[in-house]
Design an enzyme around this catalytic site. Sequence first.
Site, PDB file in Angstrom:
ATOM      1  N   HIS A 136       0.860  -1.192   0.000  1.00 19.31           N
ATOM      2  CA  HIS A 136       0.000   0.000   0.000  1.00 19.31           C
ATOM      3  C   HIS A 136       0.892   1.235   0.000  1.00 19.31           C
ATOM      4  O   HIS A 136       1.780   1.340   0.855  1.00 19.31           O
ATOM      5  CB  HIS A 136      -0.875   0.031   1.258  1.00 19.31           C
ATOM      6  CG  HIS A 136      -1.729  -1.181   1.413  1.00 19.31           C
ATOM      7  ND1 HIS A 136      -3.022  -1.247   0.934  1.00 19.31           N
ATOM      8  CD2 HIS A 136      -1.476  -2.397   1.969  1.00 19.31           C
ATOM      9  CE1 HIS A 136      -3.536  -2.445   1.205  1.00 19.31           C
ATOM     10  NE2 HIS A 136      -2.612  -3.162   1.821  1.00 19.31           N
ATOM     11  N   HIS A 138      -1.406 -12.163   2.559  1.00 21.69           N
ATOM     12  CA  HIS A 138      -1.001 -12.107   3.972  1.00 21.69           C
ATOM     13  C   HIS A 138      -1.598 -13.230   4.814  1.00 21.69           C
ATOM     14  O   HIS A 138      -2.401 -12.971   5.709  1.00 21.69           O
ATOM     15  CB  HIS A 138      -1.291 -10.742   4.597  1.00 21.69           C
ATOM     16  CG  HIS A 138      -2.599 -10.100   4.192  1.00 21.69           C
ATOM     17  ND1 HIS A 138      -3.806 -10.740   4.238  1.00 21.69           N
ATOM     18  CD2 HIS A 138      -2.858  -8.858   3.707  1.00 21.69           C
ATOM     19  CE1 HIS A 138      -4.750  -9.911   3.820  1.00 21.69           C
ATOM     20  NE2 HIS A 138      -4.207  -8.770   3.485  1.00 21.69           N
ATOM     21  N   ASP A 143       2.691  -6.089   2.726  1.00 21.36           N
ATOM     22  CA  ASP A 143       1.472  -5.440   3.214  1.00 21.36           C
ATOM     23  C   ASP A 143       1.814  -4.158   3.964  1.00 21.36           C
ATOM     24  O   ASP A 143       1.052  -3.712   4.826  1.00 21.36           O
ATOM     25  CB  ASP A 143       0.647  -6.387   4.099  1.00 21.36           C
ATOM     26  CG  ASP A 143      -0.769  -5.884   4.309  1.00 21.36           C
ATOM     27  OD1 ASP A 143      -1.233  -5.048   3.505  1.00 21.36           O
ATOM     28  OD2 ASP A 143      -1.404  -6.316   5.284  1.00 21.36           O
TER      29      ASP A 143
HETATM   30  C1  NCD Z   1      -4.219  -2.510   5.025  1.00 23.09           C
HETATM   31  C2  NCD Z   1      -4.292  -1.018   4.779  1.00 23.09           C
HETATM   32  O1  NCD Z   1      -4.058  -0.258   5.716  1.00 23.09           O
HETATM   33  O2  NCD Z   1      -4.554  -0.610   3.652  1.00 23.09           O
HETATM   34  N1  NCD Z   1      -4.268  -2.748   6.434  1.00 23.09           N
HETATM   35  C3  NCD Z   1      -3.877  -3.877   7.075  1.00 23.09           C
HETATM   36  O3  NCD Z   1      -4.093  -3.984   8.291  1.00 23.09           O
HETATM   37  N2  NCD Z   1      -3.263  -4.856   6.443  1.00 23.09           N
HETATM   38  C4  NCD Z   1      -5.297  -3.193   4.304  1.00 23.09           C
HETATM   39  C5  NCD Z   1      -5.151  -4.676   4.220  1.00 23.09           C
HETATM   40  O4  NCD Z   1      -4.299  -5.197   3.493  1.00 23.09           O
HETATM   41  O5  NCD Z   1      -5.902  -5.383   4.908  1.00 23.09           O
HETATM   42 ZN    ZN Z   2      -2.831  -5.078   2.365  1.00 28.50          ZN
END
Ligand code: NCD
Ligand code: ZN
Length: 343
Positions: free
Chosen positions: A15, A174, A247
């Site tokens: 992200h 994940h 992630d």
């Molecule tokens: C991710 C995000 O913040 O975009 N957050 C997370 O806890 N992993 C979204 C996701 O991959 O679930």
């Molecule tokens: Zn994610």
Amino acid sequence: MKTLTITKPDDWHLHVRTGAILQTVMPHTARQFARAIIMPNLKPPVTSVAQALSYREEILQAVPGDLDFTPLMTLYLTGSTTVEEIKKAVGSEHIHAFKLYPAGATTNSDSGVADIKAIYPLLAAMERHDIPLLVHGEVTDEACDIFDRERAFVDTYLTDITRDFPGLRVVVEHVTTIEAVQFVQDAGANIAATITPQHLLFNRNAILAGGIRPHHYCLPIIKRESHRLALVKAATSGNPKFFLGTDSAPHLTSLKENACGCAGCYSAHAALELYSEAFERADALDKLEGFASFYGADFYRLPRNTGTVTLEKTTWTVPPVYGENGLSITPLKANEELCWQLK
Ligand code: NCD
Ligand code: ZN
């Protein structure tokens, strides 16, 4: 000094957001990785090829000039995605997958899919056109304990999807449980999984023991030690079904250190260092290159990278925050020592 040189790796789950956050985090990822699968959970989500291509341009603008980095774009599946858009995505060299978020499962998933059976025609089109489906594998049933949500998803939806679309390439993103690892291991070669650094390094005590630690809160939530051990075993097994996906999810410090803190760990500042630590503890540093640099590229049918990166065995302390002009992102292991450092 002990060093570790591997083929330049890729991050198969990332992200980066937009604007000032993107500017802050992109140099970190571009230093570490040649390519990354960019998650589409923006507000509003990236649902069309046109949006993904303009987001791709914005990302490229944020890559420092001396670094070579290729964003691999994905589209967010919704109840209104059309077969036409899937065909368009397949026709674009820049779009590599669709992401399925069950509605309400995680950060920015409100536009996600409420009824998975209702998108079966889309999954059929994805199978036909051979574009991968990336899955956030958690049920959203409020009656389901948060620590059981991945297992419940595996038992129901994932089992159904892989049975009903046997040719569909699926990445269970994940993975956090023994059950998800087992499912992926037992499934066909078209089913793979990413594993994050936090799920390899921590168990749930890291969130809750000795005080509540919001920077360790992500979704799917970190599980108990037996699950962590299963993840380490899978990641270090040399099985090509398991590959690197950080992630890394940048959230503002103020939104994490909050009465209702949001989900996501920021790890892009030290992704390879964190994975190296986990692999070294398992006495499996020789397995890092396959996991980080080969298996994901093979799954996505992209060429393996050619350059290399080198890590040195040296201690350094992670800064408390990253960001400028009032923007603050607290990284994983803030103020703590790491024992590997990317040169
Ligand atoms: C991710 C995000 O913040 O975009 N957050 C997370 O806890 N992993 C979204 C996701 O991959 O679930
Ligand atoms: Zn994610």
